[in-house]
Design a protein around this motif. Structure first.
Motif, short mmCIF file in Angstrom:
data_model
loop_
_atom_site.label_atom_id
_atom_site.label_comp_id
_atom_site.label_asym_id
_atom_site.label_seq_id
_atom_site.Cartn_x
_atom_site.Cartn_y
_atom_site.Cartn_z
N SER A 158 3.36 -6.76 6.77
CA SER A 158 4.35 -7.19 7.62
C SER A 158 3.69 -7.98 8.83
N TYR A 159 2.48 -8.47 8.82
CA TYR A 159 2.03 -9.42 9.63
C TYR A 159 1.46 -10.75 9.04
N GLY A 160 1.82 -11.05 7.76
CA GLY A 160 1.62 -12.26 7.16
C GLY A 160 -0.04 -12.56 6.98
N ILE A 161 -0.70 -11.36 6.60
CA ILE A 161 -2.07 -11.28 6.41
C ILE A 161 -2.50 -11.32 5.16
N SER A 162 -3.20 -12.23 4.42
CA SER A 162 -3.72 -12.33 3.23
C SER A 162 -4.75 -11.32 2.85
N ILE A 163 -5.03 -10.66 1.89
CA ILE A 163 -6.06 -9.74 1.43
C ILE A 163 -6.95 -10.46 0.68
N ILE A 164 -8.07 -10.53 0.86
CA ILE A 164 -9.28 -10.61 -0.14
C ILE A 164 -9.96 -9.40 -0.28
N SER A 165 -9.79 -8.87 -1.58
CA SER A 165 -10.44 -7.79 -1.81
C SER A 165 -11.65 -7.86 -2.67
N ASP A 166 -12.83 -7.27 -1.81
CA ASP A 166 -14.12 -7.55 -2.05
C ASP A 166 -14.77 -6.36 -2.98
N ALA A 167 -14.47 -6.37 -4.11
CA ALA A 167 -14.70 -5.25 -5.01
C ALA A 167 -16.01 -5.43 -5.90
#
Length: 381
Positions: A158-167
């Motif tokens: 909704s806010y144009g935020i990219s996710i870096i999924s730290d798995a």
């Protein structure tokens, strides 16, 4: 009860017995550099394991390096703000500092101990007032438990935020039948010596396009331009995984499923053996499957001993245990950074104060888990 003669470690490496054939092959073929057939195969094997159609893993020297490269791919700028889990190891936040950017920390929620969607929304609402909503979220999956990605992804989209999924702690875990590490715009895995599988040291950046994978490979090999001589038009890094270490990874990945089952069994045994103690274990919400990298539990307030006292008690019996991660917003280096939460008592602070990590090695027999449990019971008597 006597103490253990040999120290019981928190999460020791567990070799399969097949690693040496790939290491020897690298030596026999003189591939003892940070590229080669083992690296290529390890990347392909990870892609196959993660079961995503459009996925392009790039093997790196560490999980930290993978986060750093993801930030470079997102063109993070100096002084730009980045949302980040507060309850995590500092390696999740350090790459933000490498780029002279500013981490903004988000509290946890009680069901997974990962980023709280409500706290993230609160942070976004506050940042909207400044006219500058951060473009990036680094979301850690703690101790093998996935974050609430449906809600977090909806908010970020909704806010144009990219996710870096730290798995880094969650290889082998899944969320609604999708593997951890695939749930963001970028994913990060770690193969440090204490992880569920190891390459001694190493990581993996998970990208979703060939173009980004090629750019990542360019950056982790010193950003050398195509030319008949050494030519560099931007800053790069020595972040490529060694061909020898990748050989270890190939053999380790072949036994990942059995390692996950072993650690899940350790967790189940602790929960069963300690059912009559005050310890509270974190259950899996519906649709979650944790690798149970570490078996963790909370000691309720007003219990006769604290987490630190229980750790000291276990140490007397030659058993290693440790506290839950000290939140990033409580670290001296980040004392001036913003922190957003919705609970009057932040969840990340509570689990740090009351939480404990128990020995969880996949090569630990059940009678050892039972004996550790009996020693824990002594502390509550």
């Amino acid at each position: 009860m006597h103490k253990f003669e040999k120290r019981i470690l928190l999460s020791p490496p567990h070799m399969s017995g097949n690693e040496m054939q790939y290491i020897q092959k690298a030596f026999d073929d003189n591939w003892v550099v940070p590229l080669g057939p083992n690296v290529d195969r390890f990347e392909k094997d990870i892609a196959t394991y993660l079961q995503e159609q459009e996925i392009y893993p790039i093997a790196t020297s560490s999980g930290t390096a993978a986060i750093h490269i993801a930030l470079r791919l997102l063109n993070l700028q100096e002084k730009e703000e980045v949302f980040c889990s507060s309850s995590t190891f500092i390696a999740s936040a350090n790459p933000v500092m490498y780029e002279k950017a500013v981490p903004i920390f988000i509290d946890s929620e009680k069901d997974t101990w990962n980023i709280c969607p409500a706290s993230l929304l609160r942070a976004i609402e506050e940042k909207k007032k400044t006219g500058k909503i951060p473009r990036v979220l680094i979301c850690a999956d703690l101790f093998g438990m996935s974050a609430r990605y449906d809600e977090i992804t909806d908010i970020c989209n909704s806010y144009g935020i990219s996710i870096i999924s730290d798995a880094a702690e969650a290889l082998g875990s899944s969320y609604k039948n999708r593997k951890c590490g695939t749930l963001g715009n970028y994913g990060v895995l770690s193969f440090n010596g204490n992880k569920i599988i190891t390459t001694s040291g190493g990581g993996m950046l998970i990208t979703h396009s060939k173009e980004e994978a090629n750019k990542a490979l360019f950056l982790i090999t010193q950003a050398r331009d195509q030319a008949p001589y050494y030519l560099h038009s931007e800053i790069g890094y020595n972040y490529r995984m060694s061909n020898i270490l990748a050989g270890i990874g190939i053999a380790q990945l072949q036994v990942l499923d059995s390692r996950v089952e072993a650690r899940r069994n350790v967790y189940s045994s602790y929960k069963n053996y300690l059912v009559d103690t005050p310890l509270i274990f974190l259950d899996e919400p519906e649709g979650y499957r944790s690798n149970r990298w570490l078996s963790t539990a909370l000691i309720p307030d007003n219990t006769r001993i604290s987490a630190s006292q229980l750790i000291a008690h276990l140490n007397e019996y030659n058993i290693e245990a440790r506290r839950i991660w000290n939140p990033m917003h409580k670290q001296p280096i980040f004392e001036k950074n913003e922190f957003f939460h919705t609970e009057s008592k932040p969840i990340s602070e509570y689990i740090f104060q009351n939480g404990i990590c128990l020995p969880s090695g996949s090569n630990m027999p059940d009678d050892t888990v039972y004996r550790i449990s009996e020693i824990i019971k002594l502390a509550f008597q």
